[in-house]
Structure formats: structure tokens, C-alpha cells
Design a protein around this motif. Sequence first.
Motif, PDB file in Angstrom:
ATOM      1  N   ARG A   5      27.655 -22.309 -71.166  1.00 11.59           N
ATOM      2  CA  ARG A   5      28.385 -23.411 -70.548  1.00 11.59           C
ATOM      3  C   ARG A   5      27.464 -24.308 -69.728  1.00 11.59           C
ATOM      4  O   ARG A   5      27.507 -25.532 -69.828  1.00 11.59           O
ATOM      5  CB  ARG A   5      29.458 -22.802 -69.651  1.00 11.59           C
ATOM      6  N   HIS A   6      26.608 -23.687 -68.940  1.00 11.35           N
ATOM      7  CA  HIS A   6      25.721 -24.505 -68.112  1.00 11.35           C
ATOM      8  C   HIS A   6      24.665 -25.203 -68.968  1.00 11.35           C
ATOM      9  O   HIS A   6      24.254 -26.330 -68.678  1.00 11.35           O
ATOM     10  CB  HIS A   6      25.094 -23.655 -67.015  1.00 11.35           C
ATOM     11  N   ARG A   8      25.180 -26.236 -72.025  1.00 13.04           N
ATOM     12  CA  ARG A   8      25.898 -27.332 -72.694  1.00 13.04           C
ATOM     13  C   ARG A   8      26.033 -28.558 -71.792  1.00 13.04           C
ATOM     14  O   ARG A   8      26.050 -29.689 -72.246  1.00 13.04           O
ATOM     15  CB  ARG A   8      27.289 -26.799 -73.087  1.00 13.04           C
ATOM     16  N   LEU A   9      26.137 -28.314 -70.471  1.00 16.05           N
ATOM     17  CA  LEU A   9      26.418 -29.401 -69.524  1.00 16.05           C
ATOM     18  C   LEU A   9      25.157 -29.932 -68.852  1.00 16.05           C
ATOM     19  O   LEU A   9      25.240 -30.708 -67.895  1.00 16.05           O
ATOM     20  CB  LEU A   9      27.406 -28.906 -68.462  1.00 16.05           C
ATOM     21  N   GLN A  12      24.644 -33.671 -68.219  1.00 13.39           N
ATOM     22  CA  GLN A  12      25.513 -34.217 -67.175  1.00 13.39           C
ATOM     23  C   GLN A  12      25.008 -33.784 -65.803  1.00 13.39           C
ATOM     24  O   GLN A  12      24.888 -34.583 -64.881  1.00 13.39           O
ATOM     25  CB  GLN A  12      26.966 -33.735 -67.385  1.00 13.39           C
ATOM     26  N   ARG A  13      24.679 -32.502 -65.676  1.00 16.44           N
ATOM     27  CA  ARG A  13      24.302 -31.966 -64.367  1.00 16.44           C
ATOM     28  C   ARG A  13      22.969 -32.530 -63.887  1.00 16.44           C
ATOM     29  O   ARG A  13      22.787 -32.763 -62.694  1.00 16.44           O
ATOM     30  CB  ARG A  13      24.207 -30.429 -64.455  1.00 16.44           C
ATOM     31  N   PRO A  30      32.748 -37.529 -66.964  1.00 19.39           N
ATOM     32  CA  PRO A  30      31.877 -36.943 -67.977  1.00 19.39           C
ATOM     33  C   PRO A  30      32.276 -37.386 -69.385  1.00 19.39           C
ATOM     34  O   PRO A  30      33.379 -37.910 -69.569  1.00 19.39           O
ATOM     35  CB  PRO A  30      32.105 -35.437 -67.784  1.00 19.39           C
TER      36      PRO A  30
ATOM     37  N   GLU B 138      34.561 -27.226 -64.714  1.00 21.05           N
ATOM     38  CA  GLU B 138      33.225 -27.717 -65.049  1.00 21.05           C
ATOM     39  C   GLU B 138      32.774 -28.880 -64.165  1.00 21.05           C
ATOM     40  O   GLU B 138      31.582 -29.038 -63.915  1.00 21.05           O
ATOM     41  CB  GLU B 138      33.167 -28.140 -66.528  1.00 21.05           C
ATOM     42  N   PHE B 139      33.728 -29.687 -63.704  1.00 16.79           N
ATOM     43  CA  PHE B 139      33.327 -30.888 -62.962  1.00 16.79           C
ATOM     44  C   PHE B 139      33.964 -31.009 -61.578  1.00 16.79           C
ATOM     45  O   PHE B 139      33.668 -31.947 -60.847  1.00 16.79           O
ATOM     46  CB  PHE B 139      33.606 -32.145 -63.798  1.00 16.79           C
ATOM     47  N   ASP B 255      39.307 -38.570 -62.723  1.00 20.15           N
ATOM     48  CA  ASP B 255      39.743 -39.207 -63.974  1.00 20.15           C
ATOM     49  C   ASP B 255      41.013 -40.050 -63.803  1.00 20.15           C
ATOM     50  O   ASP B 255      41.482 -40.659 -64.759  1.00 20.15           O
ATOM     51  CB  ASP B 255      40.016 -38.146 -65.045  1.00 20.15           C
TER      52      ASP B 255
END
Lengths: 135, 383
Positions: A5-6, A8-9, A12-13, A30, B138-139, B255
Motif C-alpha cells: 500500500r505504501h 503504491r502511494l 503521492q506521498r 489524490p 490512505e489520505f 474531496d
Amino acid sequence: MEAPRHWRLKKQRYSLTGEVCPHCSAKIFPPRDVCPECGQEAKTAFQFSGKGEVFSYTTINDAPSGYQEQAPYAVALVKLNEGPIVTAQLTDLGAEPVRIGMPVEMVTRRIKDDGNERGVILYGYKFRPVIAGPR
Amino acid sequence: MNTNQEKKQVVIAGIGMLPVGEHWDLSLRTLGARAVRKALADSGNLKPDAIYIGNGLANILSHQANLGALISDEAGFSGIESCTFEAAGASGAAAFRAACLAVQSGLIDVAVALGVEKITDCDGSTALTAQDLILNYEFEGITGLTVAAGAAIIAQRYISEHLLDHSIFQNIALQSYQHAQDNPNAMYRNGLTAAMYQKQSIKNDPLGLFDISSLADGAAALVVTREELIPVESREEMVRVLGSANAIAPLSLHDRHQLLQYSAASQSAASALRKAGMSLNEVDLFELWDANSIDTVLSMEAIGLALPGKGWQTENIILNSMGGCLGRGNPLGASGAYQLAEAVLQLRGQAGACQIAQLPKRALVQALGGLGSTAITHILGHG
């Protein structure tokens, strides 16, 4: 530590990579498959400048598991200059009180660690106040 | 007269609630099964064909999934249909809507909607962290944001845009705690004074201790069936489900096109009223979401009860007459079921010391999940 997961991101991060919609030119962060503005397919990568201002914020005293060492800390909605809003911690605040409209910029910081389970540290974006001139 | 429609009218035949609080001595399955049995006893011992369960956090806090089999068997109903519905704070309302749809379809004759939450099997910080599951992990969650902090971020922007200060939240808290004093199932029954409110600790600026509801254990259930299955002589006193609607909005705060507009609350309320063929001014009693007091403010505005910037002025309506989440306590996935059961008590005239003076005929009950990202509205009434 949820490695896939990290991984994949990471764009963005580490670099605030989002998208620009090829149909309506909306900037998106995102990234997502469907443009929230026009409903068509979005897929063109776009790197944000990392500059923006505080849209709203609060201070967290009762932190969730994994964040207790950082408390108290401020979390803000940051409105990027390109339009989208990002949720992020504020950092390097010093004695400066947070206010709505405060200019901020992205920096890469330690987000959390895994409590010494395997010593893995997760890095990602936070935002700090913009100070005039180079730093 | 449309007899076919009348036959399909969904009625609430029974309700059952356990006191909200810290039930150290009761497990998840016992809490849930007892509320089911209480509601069935109240219905005159109808036999359920299905039990739909609203729950938010058992997967984490009780290390337990598959609640349909666990709880329905515990209640003594092996062999029937049962499964779980999850919609954060609106889980109990989601289970109730599922029960209504099942009964209205004609495929199920008697359904029980159960909301159940077991918070106190873990320490408090584990429960609070589990609640943050309702954010976008995730965000949002990854930044160290919590649900209460998300509410505070909305509240901060609200105060700033409308040039107000945090004292606007005082009346909502005082009202809820006052109403809870007379509710035997409420967790906080000692009242709250303005002096106490003003001395509260600020948890997440601008929201303080009394602006944020406390998570606690609880279980509430409602039995629904079709009017045609009820003996004619009992039909008149039954509370009917006149409208039901679920709407969602973007989960993440970042969002949302308009942070201060709870669009799901607006859409689900309008849709439920439309299905009931009613306008807002025909509603006598409102049960609105108050997991955080800003939720109530923005719900008031979204539903059309107040203009933007005025949603904290709740004096002109009958609101959360049994204390809401702030006063009753907030058993997350069960709270939507408590709201509905409490409205039924008011409509039946059985709310005891909480009973509002003039017997209400119509109630609007709205549960929110995840800071307004899910909104489920029901219109209940007589006749």
C-alpha cells in the motif's frame, strides 16, 4: 507495515503527484479513475507545486495509536494553489499560531513508524509555514 | 384509496433498547440478542424471518465478524436469514432500511433491525483509533487525523466563514444533556450547566469535551412487518414508516466541493420527505445526528431548518428529545437504531418524563455516518 500500500502511494506521498483531467482540465489530488468535476476518465499525471494555504485546521491532543509520540500536533486542510485540497499535518510551526489563510508549503517528513516492530519508518508530506526568502 | 399500497405499508410492531453505557459484564452477542428479544416481546412475540444487524466496529474491537450467525443464534433463531450492514454511524439506520425494504418487497414478513456496538472490550484509545476507520485511511487517517478532529476542522471553518465563536455550540450540548436526564437508557443523566460547559477542556479546537459524544456500549432493535399482517384492531396505534432514503457524499473532507454543506443529509432528507408525500413543516419531532455538535448545525442547514450560518439556533424545533448521541451516549453502529426507537416512543406517547407535551404525529429521524458522508433518513408517523 502494509508495504504494498505504501509502495503504491509513493508518488503521492513523496511528490504530490495527482492528475489533470484531459477532458475538463480539472486538477485532481489524490489521483482517481473518474474525474470528480466532469465524470469522465482521468489518467494524465500532474505534479503539484506543493504551495498553498491553510483552509481549516485543528489541534489533536488525543492522538490515535502510532501517533501518540507526536501529540499535540496540528492537522489542516491545505488548499493547494492549483485548486485541490489536501489533508496534512502542519510542521515546523515554532511559536507561530496557525490561522486560516496562512501560506504553507509541502515538506517531506516522518509520518509514523511501526513502533519498533521492524524499524520501518513511513515518510510523506507535511506542510510548513512559508517564510519569505530562501531557506 | 390505493389498497395495494396500503397492504405494503411498513409498520413498526415492536422496539427494544438496553441502557447505553459501560456493560463490562455483557458481551457483544448478549447485548445484541437481548435487544432483539426485547423488541420481539414488545411486538407481541412475532416470529422473525430475518434479522439485519447494524454494527460498526466489532471486527476490530471484539475481533468478531459474521454477527448474523453469532447474534441471531444467541437470540434463539437458528435457521432464519441474518447478516450485517455497515455504514459507520448510520449502520443501525442502514439495517432498519434493509428491514423495511425486505418487508415491503413481500419476500420477508417480519424483520428485526438491530443496532449493536460493544466498545468497552478494549481500552479507550483502541476504541477511538478503531472509530477512525470511518475516515479515508490512505489520505486522512494516515496523517493522524481522528473523527473528532475532522469534525473540529469543519467547525473551525464554519466559525471563521460566519464570523462566529465556539459559544454557538453551547445550547446544543445543554439541550441534549437536559433531555437525557429523563431518559432511563441515557448514559449522562446528571445534566450540564452553562458554567460546567464553559469550563470544559477543549479537545480539538474549537470543539470541547461536551461537543463530542462519548462512545459506549449499546443495543437497540425494532421489529417491522406489513400492516396487512397485523390484526385490524391493533393497526390504528402502530407507528408507520412513511419514507426512507439513503444518500452518500464524498468520504474525505478534502474531496468535498463545499465543506460546510452536508449534501448527503440534504438529499436523503428531501428524498424521504418526497416518498412520504410530506413537507418539512409537517414534521413535529426531529432526531438529528449529534456525534459532534457541528453535525447537528450542518444537518439543520442541509435539511432546510436553518439558513447557512444559523444552524446552531435550534430553539424553534423539537430536537433530540431523549438526549441524542451527546446525552444518551454514542454506541456508534447502534445509535441509528436508538434514534428510531426513541422516536417511536414519542409517537406512541410512551416516552415517560421525556414525552413532549403535544403528542407528535410525524418524526424525521436522520443518522449520519463518517462526518456526513452517509445520511439515512426515515419519516415515521401515525395514520
